[in-house]
Enzyme design. Structure first.
Site, short mmCIF file in Angstrom:
data_model
loop_
_atom_site.label_atom_id
_atom_site.label_comp_id
_atom_site.label_asym_id
_atom_site.label_seq_id
_atom_site.Cartn_x
_atom_site.Cartn_y
_atom_site.Cartn_z
N TYR A 107 46.68 30.88 41.51
CA TYR A 107 46.52 30.47 42.46
C TYR A 107 46.87 29.04 42.82
CZ TYR A 107 41.63 31.54 42.00
OH TYR A 107 40.34 33.11 42.40
N TYR A 108 47.49 28.21 43.72
CA TYR A 108 47.99 27.44 44.50
C TYR A 108 47.47 26.76 45.30
CZ TYR A 108 51.78 30.19 42.25
OH TYR A 108 53.06 31.14 41.57
N ILE A 170 32.34 32.98 38.08
CA ILE A 170 33.56 32.63 37.16
C ILE A 170 35.08 32.88 37.52
CG2 ILE A 170 33.81 31.69 34.46
CD1 ILE A 170 31.29 32.84 33.63
N LYS A 228 25.31 42.91 38.56
CA LYS A 228 25.90 43.59 39.24
C LYS A 228 27.37 43.90 37.93
CE LYS A 228 27.62 39.73 41.42
NZ LYS A 228 28.35 39.55 42.60
N GLY A 230 30.10 47.17 38.09
CA GLY A 230 30.76 47.37 39.22
C GLY A 230 30.21 49.88 39.26
N ALA A 258 34.57 42.70 46.47
CA ALA A 258 33.79 43.54 45.66
C ALA A 258 32.23 42.43 45.60
CB ALA A 258 34.24 44.61 45.14
N ASP A 260 31.91 39.39 46.59
CA ASP A 260 30.94 38.92 47.40
C ASP A 260 30.83 39.98 48.31
OD1 ASP A 260 32.78 36.73 46.40
OD2 ASP A 260 34.84 37.42 47.26
#
Length: 318
Positions: A107-108, A170, A228, A230, A258, A260
């Site tokens: 992340y930026y 998270i 969830k 997977g 996935a 979301d």
């Protein structure tokens, strides 16, 4: 004519740079520009399924902000509560994708434009004719003051008797587990539908046994606790009963987004009165289709595509 349900969500959006090849990011020299962000992915997923979707956010007053705005508007997302902010650069992230479809995100998002959103910006007028509010832990993780914004949203939801769904989502690169748990425990009592990964709920409550999950739902009065997992499918605890549905067998290309997509599918099916098992199946179908396409939201399916997967219909291409 059937009712068109309306959902509300808020959160940051990012320009996502997808690698041109798999492997460690330090060896990748070319990227493709995409649009991402957990809440925006959810909004786009809902819009493609036919829900009216309102997204609240702040974007940088720059070219990347325009890219996100035009993209989301083109997907049919209601942008009335999205504003441009000068001198706050639109957030970025770079994805690393491994050969098995798994990946990492870098992340930026320092000085993200979403930092300019304040509790007083959340007004009751935003929630007219809204049937469900969807929130995630990503927005909470960006800045400590966002908890006050979420509490304002929950206060309005309570007043207007609007259902609330929450995905912890998270992000330990944005805050510590202790900070996340403290915030979630303040949020959970107001949540009607908790959509969480099995590993996430274990981190939050310290135990992933069915007995512990049931107690969590009871303690916080969560009507629908959705797990969830997977490729292992998904489970739902509702009305003191467990419902389970296996995952669809697909060959994953990119697993980002996935979860979301699953959330969007679950909310669509729940609002339309599907049975618990059918709701899980529909959500699993959306999540599975997302993984078959590279990108955070490019694989989010339209309604007919999900129905075709579930009913095993063959789509005629020519």
């Amino acid at each position: 004519m059937s009712k068109t349900f309306s959902v509300f969500t808020l959160g940051d959006a990012l320009i996502t740079f997808n690698p041109s090849e798999t492997g460690p990011l330090r060896y990748v020299s070319a990227f493709t520009r995409k649009v991402g962000g957990a809440e925006l992915n959810f909004a786009i997923g809902c819009a493609r399924l036919g829900l009216h979707t309102k997204w609240t956010s702040r974007l940088g007053g720059d070219e990347f902000g325009r890219v996100i705005y035009n993209f989301a508007r083109g997907e049919g997302v209601d942008m009335a509560n999205v504003e441009f902010v000068e001198n706050y650069p639109t957030s970025l992230n770079f994805k690393e994708i491994r050969e098995d479809g798994s990946g990492k995100t870098f992340y930026y998002r320092y000085q993200s434009p979403i930092l300019t959103l304040e509790p007083e910006d959340i007004t009751e007028a935003m929630f007219e004719e809204i049937d469900l509010i969807h929130l995630t832990g990503v927005f909470l993780a960006i800045d400590p003051k966002n908890l006050a914004i979420v509490k304002r949203v929950l206060e309005i939801a309570n007043e207007k008797e609007i259902k609330v769904s929450f995905d912890p989502n998270i992000r330990l690169k944005l805050w510590t587990l202790e900070q996340a748990k403290a915030a979630y425990l303040e949020i959970f009592p107001y949540v009607d539908i908790l959509l969480t990964g099995l590993d996430e709920i274990e981190m939050i409550i310290g135990d992933a046994s069915e007995a512990a999950l049931e107690q969590c739902a009871i303690d916080f009065n969560i009507g629908q606790l959705v797990i969830k997992d997977g490729g292992n499918g998904a489970r739902l605890y509702q009305d003191q009963t467990w419902y389970t549905k296996e995952a669809f067998k697909v060959s994953p290309i990119d697993t980002v987004g996935a979860g979301d997509g699953f959330d969007a599918g679950y909310i669509y099916a729940m609002l339309h009165g599907y049975s618990p098992e059918d709701t899980l199946e529909f959500a699993n179908g959306v999540g599975a289709l997302v993984t078959t396409v590279s990108g955070d939201n490019e694989g989010l399916p339209y309604l007919q595509e999900v129905k075709a997967l579930i009913s095993k219909e063959k789509i005629i291409e020519r």
